[in-house]
Write an enzyme that holds these catalytic residues in place. Structure first.
Site, short mmCIF file in Angstrom:
data_model
loop_
_atom_site.label_atom_id
_atom_site.label_comp_id
_atom_site.label_asym_id
_atom_site.label_seq_id
_atom_site.Cartn_x
_atom_site.Cartn_y
_atom_site.Cartn_z
N HIS A 10 0.87 -1.20 0.00
CA HIS A 10 0.00 0.00 0.00
C HIS A 10 0.89 1.23 0.00
O HIS A 10 1.43 1.61 1.03
CB HIS A 10 -0.92 0.01 1.24
N HIS A 68 1.57 5.34 -1.76
CA HIS A 68 1.23 6.50 -2.59
C HIS A 68 2.51 7.09 -3.17
O HIS A 68 3.41 7.46 -2.41
CB HIS A 68 0.51 7.57 -1.76
N LYS A 80 -9.35 -0.34 -6.15
CA LYS A 80 -9.41 0.30 -4.84
C LYS A 80 -10.77 0.94 -4.60
O LYS A 80 -11.27 1.71 -5.43
CB LYS A 80 -8.32 1.38 -4.78
N HIS A 131 -10.43 1.18 1.59
CA HIS A 131 -10.27 2.18 2.66
C HIS A 131 -11.54 2.07 3.50
O HIS A 131 -12.59 2.58 3.11
CB HIS A 131 -10.09 3.60 2.09
N HIS A 158 -4.73 -0.65 5.65
CA HIS A 158 -4.30 0.13 6.82
C HIS A 158 -5.28 0.03 8.00
O HIS A 158 -5.86 1.01 8.42
CB HIS A 158 -4.02 1.60 6.46
N ASP A 194 1.34 2.62 3.57
CA ASP A 194 0.50 3.81 3.36
C ASP A 194 1.35 5.07 3.43
O ASP A 194 0.87 6.11 3.88
CB ASP A 194 -0.66 3.86 4.37
N1 LIG Z 1 -3.61 7.72 4.59
C1 LIG Z 1 -3.72 9.02 4.47
O1 LIG Z 1 -3.85 9.70 5.49
N2 LIG Z 1 -3.69 9.64 3.26
C2 LIG Z 1 -3.66 9.01 1.97
C3 LIG Z 1 -4.97 8.44 1.55
C4 LIG Z 1 -5.36 7.15 2.23
O2 LIG Z 1 -4.64 6.15 2.15
O3 LIG Z 1 -6.42 7.09 2.87
C5 LIG Z 1 -3.19 10.04 0.94
O4 LIG Z 1 -3.32 9.80 -0.27
O5 LIG Z 1 -2.66 11.10 1.34
ZN LIG Z 2 -3.24 5.11 1.50
ZN LIG Z 3 -6.82 5.01 2.82
#
Ligand SMILES: NC(=O)N[C@@H](CC(=O)O)C(=O)O
Ligand SMILES: [Zn+2]
Ligand SMILES: [Zn+2]
Length: 345
Positions: A13, A15, A99, A136, A174, A247
């Site tokens: 997971h 970003h 997702k 999520h 998460h 995450d």
């Molecule tokens: N986890 C977070 O607090 N933020 C994530 C989005 C997500 O995974 O929910 C993001 O893209 O910034």
């Molecule tokens: Zn995330």
């Molecule tokens: Zn998330």
């Protein structure tokens, strides 16, 4: 134990954002992870297989020279994703999952699903072709307390979803609560979960006692100690249902240190070191390899990586910041603080 050698881990997971931000962050993950599941919440979101293939090319182009890091792509489910898009995704071999962002639940979730009833045929197709749904898991109703949103989601959305689609492969992403950890542990084998390092290491006091610390603000929000203990127990239980998903969610320093700061903790630069710290707290470093390197590939039907990394007990300080997009900085979680596990180079 003062050293631990693991099959190279993967991040299930992550970003990475796009453009300049992507170039600033991707090297941190590529330095330690073999592969990562790349979240599709860009603006605009990655909703088609064609967009996922293009995004994958941009990620590969942003990698440091010689890197063998492999991005695994994900589609962003909307109210109108057609079942045919799932077939295209499955045939691509590049898209590994879809997702579910409940609309309004988190960063860039405005195009997310307003009501899962709209997606029934599409989810049926996912169950048919074995495409995992990454969730999520938080409800968004204004009247539900932010600390209860995950537990309420399990009862009101997740359980009914699995009753309609019992064979659907689901990753509860998460997870942050005892309720989620127990739900996943008791569910059939097609239901698993990722756990972040920050939810294993910190409870909500870290964010709110002695001043408000925006770099600890993420979604789902940090919970009380009882929940952290349940997550530690799940991660170190030896169950194949729980695996590593950082995450890591980059936002610029300005977007975090603000009167309305963004949600997300940037943990990629020291991801495996943070997990080692959490497993060490439980005297469970012998369980780290399954969690970080074996359980994820097992669920996704992939082989584990073939090389290894070695962690050693050695103090080192995380940098105060790294360069980010548009001349801004990004602040890693635990910036400037000393960690006691390091990756041997
Ligand atoms: N986890 C977070 O607090 N933020 C994530 C989005 C997500 O995974 O929910 C993001 O893209 O910034
Ligand atoms: Zn995330
Ligand atoms: Zn998330």
């Amino acid at each position: 134990m003062d050293t631990v050698t693991l099959t190279r881990p993967d991040d299930w997971h992550l970003h990475l954002r796009d453009d300049e931000a992507l170039k600033a962050v991707v090297g941190h993950t590529a330095a330690q992870m073999g592969r990562a599941i790349i979240m599709p919440n860009l603006t605009p979101p990655v909703t088609t297989t064609a967009q996922a293939l293009e995004y994958r090319q941009r990620i590969l182009a942003a990698l440091p020279a010689g890197s063998t890091f492999e991005p695994l792509m994900v589609l962003y489910l909307t109210d109108t994703t057609p079942p045919e898009e799932i077939e295209r995704a499955a045939q691509s071999g590049i898209v590994k999952a879809v997702k579910l962002y409940p609309a309004g639940a988190t960063t860039n979730s405005d195009s997310g699903v307003t009501d899962l009833a709209h997606c029934d045929a599409t989810i049926e197709m996912m169950a048919k072709v074995g495409m995992p749904l990454l969730v999520h898991g938080e409800v968004t109703h204004a009247e539900i307390d932010i600390f209860d949103r995950e537990a309420v989601f399990i009862e009101t959305v997740m359980k009914p979803l699995l009753e309609r689609h019992p064979a659907l492969k689901v990753v509860c992403e998460h997870i942050t609560t005892q309720q989620a950890a127990e739900f996943v542990a008791q569910a059939p084998d097609n239901v698993v979960a990722t756990i972040t390092a920050h939810h294993l290491l910190f409870n909500r006091n870290k964010m709110l006692v002695g001043g408000i610390r925006p770099h600890y603000y993420c979604l789902p929000i940090l919970k009380r100690e009882q929940h952290r203990q349940a997550l530690l127990k799940a991660a170190t239980s030896g169950s194949h249902k729980f695996f590593l998903g950082t995450d890591s969610a980059p936002h610029s320093q300005g977007a975090k240190e603000s009167s309305c700061g963004c949600a997300g903790a940037y943990t990629a630069p020291a991801a495996i070191e943070l997990y080692a710290t959490a497993f060490d707290e439980m005297n469970a470093l012998d369980k780290l390899e399954a969690f970080a390197s074996l359980n994820g590939p097992l669920f996704y039907g992939l082989s584990a990586n073939t090389d290894t990394i070695t962690l050693e007990r050695r103090d080192w300080a995380l940098p105060e910041s790294y360069p980010y997009a548009q001349g801004e900085k990004i602040i890693p979680l635990l910036a400037g603080e000393t960690l006691s596990w390091a990756v041997r180079s």
